[in-house]
Design a protein around this motif. Structure first.
Motif, PDB file in Angstrom:
ATOM      1  N   ALA A  45     -19.194  34.407 -11.453  1.00 52.15           N
ATOM      2  CA  ALA A  45     -19.067  33.306 -10.519  1.00 52.15           C
ATOM      3  C   ALA A  45     -20.283  33.373  -9.625  1.00 52.15           C
ATOM      4  O   ALA A  45     -20.409  34.274  -8.823  1.00 52.15           O
ATOM      5  CB  ALA A  45     -17.788  33.436  -9.708  1.00 52.15           C
ATOM      6  N   MET A  46     -21.182  32.466  -9.810  1.00 56.00           N
ATOM      7  CA  MET A  46     -22.437  32.523  -9.063  1.00 56.00           C
ATOM      8  C   MET A  46     -22.535  31.313  -8.157  1.00 56.00           C
ATOM      9  O   MET A  46     -22.218  30.207  -8.555  1.00 56.00           O
ATOM     10  CB  MET A  46     -23.633  32.544 -10.029  1.00 56.00           C
ATOM     11  N   ASN A  47     -22.972  31.552  -6.975  1.00 57.31           N
ATOM     12  CA  ASN A  47     -23.119  30.481  -6.003  1.00 57.31           C
ATOM     13  C   ASN A  47     -24.555  29.981  -6.023  1.00 57.31           C
ATOM     14  O   ASN A  47     -25.422  30.515  -5.363  1.00 57.31           O
ATOM     15  CB  ASN A  47     -22.752  30.992  -4.607  1.00 57.31           C
ATOM     16  N   ASN A  49     -25.149  26.739  -5.392  1.00 53.21           N
ATOM     17  CA  ASN A  49     -25.254  25.562  -4.536  1.00 53.21           C
ATOM     18  C   ASN A  49     -25.959  25.856  -3.224  1.00 53.21           C
ATOM     19  O   ASN A  49     -26.467  24.956  -2.565  1.00 53.21           O
ATOM     20  CB  ASN A  49     -23.850  25.008  -4.247  1.00 53.21           C
ATOM     21  N   ARG A 102     -17.006  33.107  -3.045  1.00 54.00           N
ATOM     22  CA  ARG A 102     -16.064  33.520  -4.068  1.00 54.00           C
ATOM     23  C   ARG A 102     -16.354  34.959  -4.459  1.00 54.00           C
ATOM     24  O   ARG A 102     -17.511  35.330  -4.646  1.00 54.00           O
ATOM     25  CB  ARG A 102     -16.189  32.621  -5.294  1.00 54.00           C
ATOM     26  N   LEU A 104     -17.054  37.943  -6.638  1.00 55.98           N
ATOM     27  CA  LEU A 104     -17.579  38.061  -7.981  1.00 55.98           C
ATOM     28  C   LEU A 104     -17.012  39.293  -8.670  1.00 55.98           C
ATOM     29  O   LEU A 104     -16.658  40.280  -8.038  1.00 55.98           O
ATOM     30  CB  LEU A 104     -19.105  38.139  -7.935  1.00 55.98           C
ATOM     31  N   ASP A 135     -23.445  40.318  -8.545  1.00 52.37           N
ATOM     32  CA  ASP A 135     -24.394  39.498  -7.808  1.00 52.37           C
ATOM     33  C   ASP A 135     -25.508  40.334  -7.200  1.00 52.37           C
ATOM     34  O   ASP A 135     -26.551  39.818  -6.822  1.00 52.37           O
ATOM     35  CB  ASP A 135     -23.671  38.718  -6.706  1.00 52.37           C
ATOM     36  N   GLU A 338     -22.012  23.289 -15.345  1.00 53.30           N
ATOM     37  CA  GLU A 338     -21.288  23.654 -14.137  1.00 53.30           C
ATOM     38  C   GLU A 338     -22.201  24.488 -13.255  1.00 53.30           C
ATOM     39  O   GLU A 338     -23.131  25.132 -13.736  1.00 53.30           O
ATOM     40  CB  GLU A 338     -20.040  24.476 -14.480  1.00 53.30           C
ATOM     41  N   THR A 339     -21.920  24.480 -11.962  1.00 52.07           N
ATOM     42  CA  THR A 339     -22.677  25.321 -11.044  1.00 52.07           C
ATOM     43  C   THR A 339     -21.901  26.560 -10.622  1.00 52.07           C
ATOM     44  O   THR A 339     -22.475  27.485 -10.071  1.00 52.07           O
ATOM     45  CB  THR A 339     -23.080  24.521  -9.792  1.00 52.07           C
ATOM     46  N   LEU A 340     -20.592  26.594 -10.872  1.00 53.77           N
ATOM     47  CA  LEU A 340     -19.778  27.751 -10.511  1.00 53.77           C
ATOM     48  C   LEU A 340     -18.664  27.926 -11.531  1.00 53.77           C
ATOM     49  O   LEU A 340     -17.677  27.198 -11.488  1.00 53.77           O
ATOM     50  CB  LEU A 340     -19.173  27.572  -9.120  1.00 53.77           C
ATOM     51  N   PRO A 341     -18.793  28.838 -12.489  1.00 47.73           N
ATOM     52  CA  PRO A 341     -19.972  29.653 -12.773  1.00 47.73           C
ATOM     53  C   PRO A 341     -21.085  28.788 -13.367  1.00 47.73           C
ATOM     54  O   PRO A 341     -20.818  27.726 -13.926  1.00 47.73           O
ATOM     55  CB  PRO A 341     -19.464  30.667 -13.792  1.00 47.73           C
ATOM     56  N   PHE A 342     -22.309  29.258 -13.254  1.00 50.71           N
ATOM     57  CA  PHE A 342     -23.455  28.467 -13.699  1.00 50.71           C
ATOM     58  C   PHE A 342     -23.553  28.516 -15.218  1.00 50.71           C
ATOM     59  O   PHE A 342     -23.733  29.575 -15.812  1.00 50.71           O
ATOM     60  CB  PHE A 342     -24.737  29.009 -13.081  1.00 50.71           C
TER      61      PHE A 342
END
Length: 683
Positions: A45-47, A49, A102, A104, A135, A338-342
């Motif tokens: 789950a990468m942020n 944004n 979120r 990770l 992360d 998707e951006t989350l997860p990328f």
């Protein structure tokens, strides 16, 4: 079609509906034979944004690339098929990035090694996951090598040295015994370079030919040389990781996951040879070992840019990777899912050409040779002096001029030849040979022009789908060339000039992206097939449609047509990562026969595939071996042929997928049970 002697009758193949076509049968997965550590799957789950701004990166120079003399090489004139652009619909204003917090996931202990096996230079990076939050993980480049003292090199030359008996006597990190006091090769020593390109040239391909490359040492194949180099690289990696990680390395060395890069435009045979070389080098035990994965160079770069750049991307945005290396330039566009997860998917089919930095050096070599040929030299010492002058020119161009020349600020250069003399005809004054800005530009011209063509073709492919191209990222060793970067900027459509960027540490983007692929779960969720894939089959004979010379009589008395093809993967078809394409097969054998079969696989790169495998454009790819001998014969259906003899009528499936750098994998299933791997022998 080639069949075993015991096979009694015809064979047919039909494609089952698959997930790729929108319908599917229950998914079959192979039993896990590896340890829980190897089977571990995790999602990230990468942020992304909250990553703002455009890429701001130092523009570092490429490592010095010195290669000896080779004949001038003419660039191919063929171009990838590009679909005509369409008007891009206006888009709504882009939403501002929203910060999302979120937790990770945490990884178990795992040692991941990425290897950028390059044409001229190779690099290695690694990461040790020790229960940290993923992360916080960042790949570490290996820049200190055993035997190099305090010298720091993020990349080392991809070269080997052999003696006249074919023994390896030196390589990138240890070549002193191969040279004399003047730095020249000793008699009887052969230098092997650019041999990576021979792996593709040895197979059927359309963009590089063996005659264009430096020759391999006597009695050596491309696989031999690549295996020898990777063996020494493997030993150097082991020594460096042992020094850095000590007991942790000893504990984890048999569980290391390796990610080895290959050009995106290589075909399956070239990728298979690369995998074989890695197996011979001892990275893994066999060619099916899941600890070794191939990843295409632009895909590795895409993962790196998406993870570590400060590029703000939204869902449905498209970014183009332009990977410029020593041997090839590879391009592919990705669309953000998707951006989350990328996650991303391929937006275009990868394209490219053999127009890397080595072609610039080859073009300059011809310019220098033309000048040196005008110097009047006596026969007794002429050849030695010509070789000396050329060596001086190539070294200075590669180490100094190629890095400092700028497209927007052209200038002349002088090269010291090491002898005091004047020769106006050869532009020599006081032992210095002059090269004009036009001559320097000439050395770059074919390569940069071809690269811009490839970039424009990819832009057209994106625009034809009415997609938003938000960034063009130039990476790779040659991508650090300011001349190349400025030329691309000057010649692409004006609306994309501000979207042309070069990531921080673009030279290391490939190898660090390879490691990052091992850290995170799948970032690339789907790809587009580069070509048609098909099996040779027989089908019912249709008079007037099928040639009479292809008519054959089956054991059931029915006429069929040989040399037909059944496409199981279409060109441009979306291939979801991890979802195989299932092909239904039917075979009939004598009751005393052995249920082992083989079929010919073919591919075609034309948009419209010919009907028969004997026609131009359809190329043999491999032989598919299918072994059902582990199945109890009582489960086979028994039938009676037209001659009254009893036979087994066997229906089974082969699931094929393009994984690990687009390498073809297959497995057999019978009555919904996996009965073994289907081996693929590439031609």
């Amino acid at each position: 079609m080639v069949r075993p002697a015991q096979e009694r009758t015809y064979s047919t193949a039909t494609c089952a509906p698959s997930r790729l076509s929108g319908t599917s049968s229950p998914r079959r997965t192979a039993p896990q034979h590896t340890s829980p550590r190897h089977r571990h799957k995790y999602r990230i789950a990468m942020n992304f944004n909250n990553l703002k701004g455009r890429l701001k990166g130092k523009q570092t120079g490429a490592p010095p690339v010195y290669t000896p003399r080779s004949p001038p090489i003419a660039l191919p004139t063929t171009r990838p098929t590009a679909r005509p652009p369409q008007m891009v619909a206006p888009s709504a204003p882009r939403p501002a990035p929203v910060a999302i917090t979120r937790k990770l996931p945490v990884l178990p202990d795992r040692l991941i090694v990425g290897i950028d096996f390059g044409t001229t230079y190779s690099g290695v990076a690694y990461v040790l996951a020790t229960g940290q939050n993923i992360d916080n993980l960042k790949p570490n480049n290996i820049s200190e090598w055993i035997g190099q003292g305090n010298m720091s090199q993020s990349k080392i030359e991809t070269v080997l040295y052999y003696d006249s008996d074919g023994n390896v006597v030196g390589w990138s990190l240890d070549s002193d015994d191969c040279m004399n006091g003047a730095g020249k090769l000793k008699p009887g020593i052969y230098k092997a370079e650019w041999f990576k390109m021979h792996l593709q040239a040895d197979s059927v391909n359309t963009y590089v030919h063996t005659g264009d490359l430096p020759k391999l040492p006597p009695n050596k194949t491309a696989l031999d040389v690549a295996s020898d180099y990777l063996t020494l690289l493997h030993k150097a990696i082991d020594a460096e990781l042992l020094k850095r990680l000590s007991g942790v390395y000893e504990r984890e060395k048999n569980n290391i996951r390796y990610f080895l890069t290959v050009p995106a435009i290589w075909n399956d045979a070239g990728k298979n040879l690369t995998r074989q070389a890695a197996v011979r080098a001892g990275f893994v035990d066999d060619i099916n070992d899941r600890r070794l994965k191939l990843i295409t160079e632009p895909e590795a770069a895409a993962v790196y840019c998406a993870r570590y750049s400060q590029l703000s991307l939204q869902a449905s945005d498209v970014f183009l990777i332009v990977d410029c290396g020593g041997g090839t330039v590879d391009l592919v566009a990705y669309e953000v899912e998707e951006t989350l997860p990328f996650t991303v998917k391929e937006c275009t089919v990868p394209t490219g050409d053999a127009c890397g930095a080595t072609r610039v050096l080859a073009a300059f070599e011809q310019i220098a040779l033309d000048k040196i040929g005008k110097i009047p030299l006596d026969n007794a010492d002429g050849n030695r002096l010509r070789a000396k002058f050329l060596d001086k020119c190539l070294r200075d161009f590669d180490n100094r001029i190629k890095k400092s020349v700028k497209y927007k600020n052209p200038r002349d250069f002088l090269i010291e030849l090491g002898s005091e003399f004047d020769c106006p005809e050869a532009s020599v004054t006081d032992g210095q040979m002059a090269f004009t800005s036009d001559e320097i530009a000439q050395a770059f011209s074919q390569v940069v022009e071809r690269t811009v063509e490839l970039v424009k073709d990819q832009i057209n492919l994106v625009e034809s789908q009415q997609k938003k191209l938000e960034a063009i990222m130039v990476v790779g060793g040659f991508g650090a060339s300011q001349y190349l970067f400025d030329y691309i900027k000057e010649h692409i459509p004006p609306k994309y000039v501000q979207k042309l960027v070069r990531p921080v540490d673009s030279v290391a983007a490939i190898v660090q992206g390879a490691v990052t692929t091992g850290i995170f779960d799948r970032v690339v969720t789907s790809r587009k097939s580069r070509r048609h894939y098909m099996l040779e089959t027989v089908e019912l004979f249709v008079p007037g449609r099928h040639p009479e010379e292809f008519r054959l009589r089956g054991y059931d008395g029915v006429d069929r047509c040989r040399s037909t093809r059944k496409i199981f993967i279409e060109k441009w078809q979306k291939l979801v990562v991890g979802q195989p394409v299932t092909v239904h097969l039917r075979r009939q054998i004598d009751v005393n026969g052995n249920p082992v079969f083989k079929d010919s696989l073919y591919y075609c790169e034309q948009d419209k595939c010919p009907e028969f495998v004997t026609m131009s454009g359809i190329v043999p790819l491999a032989t598919l071996h299918m072994d059902l001998s582990s199945v109890d014969k009582s489960l086979f259906r028994m039938v009676e042929g037209s001659d009254g003899r009893k036979m087994y009528d066997i229906e089974f499936e082969v699931s094929m997928s393009l994984e690990d750098g687009d390498a073809l994998r297959a497995e057999c299933t019978f009555k919904n049970q996996i009965v073994g791997q289907a081996t693929v022998d590439f031609k």
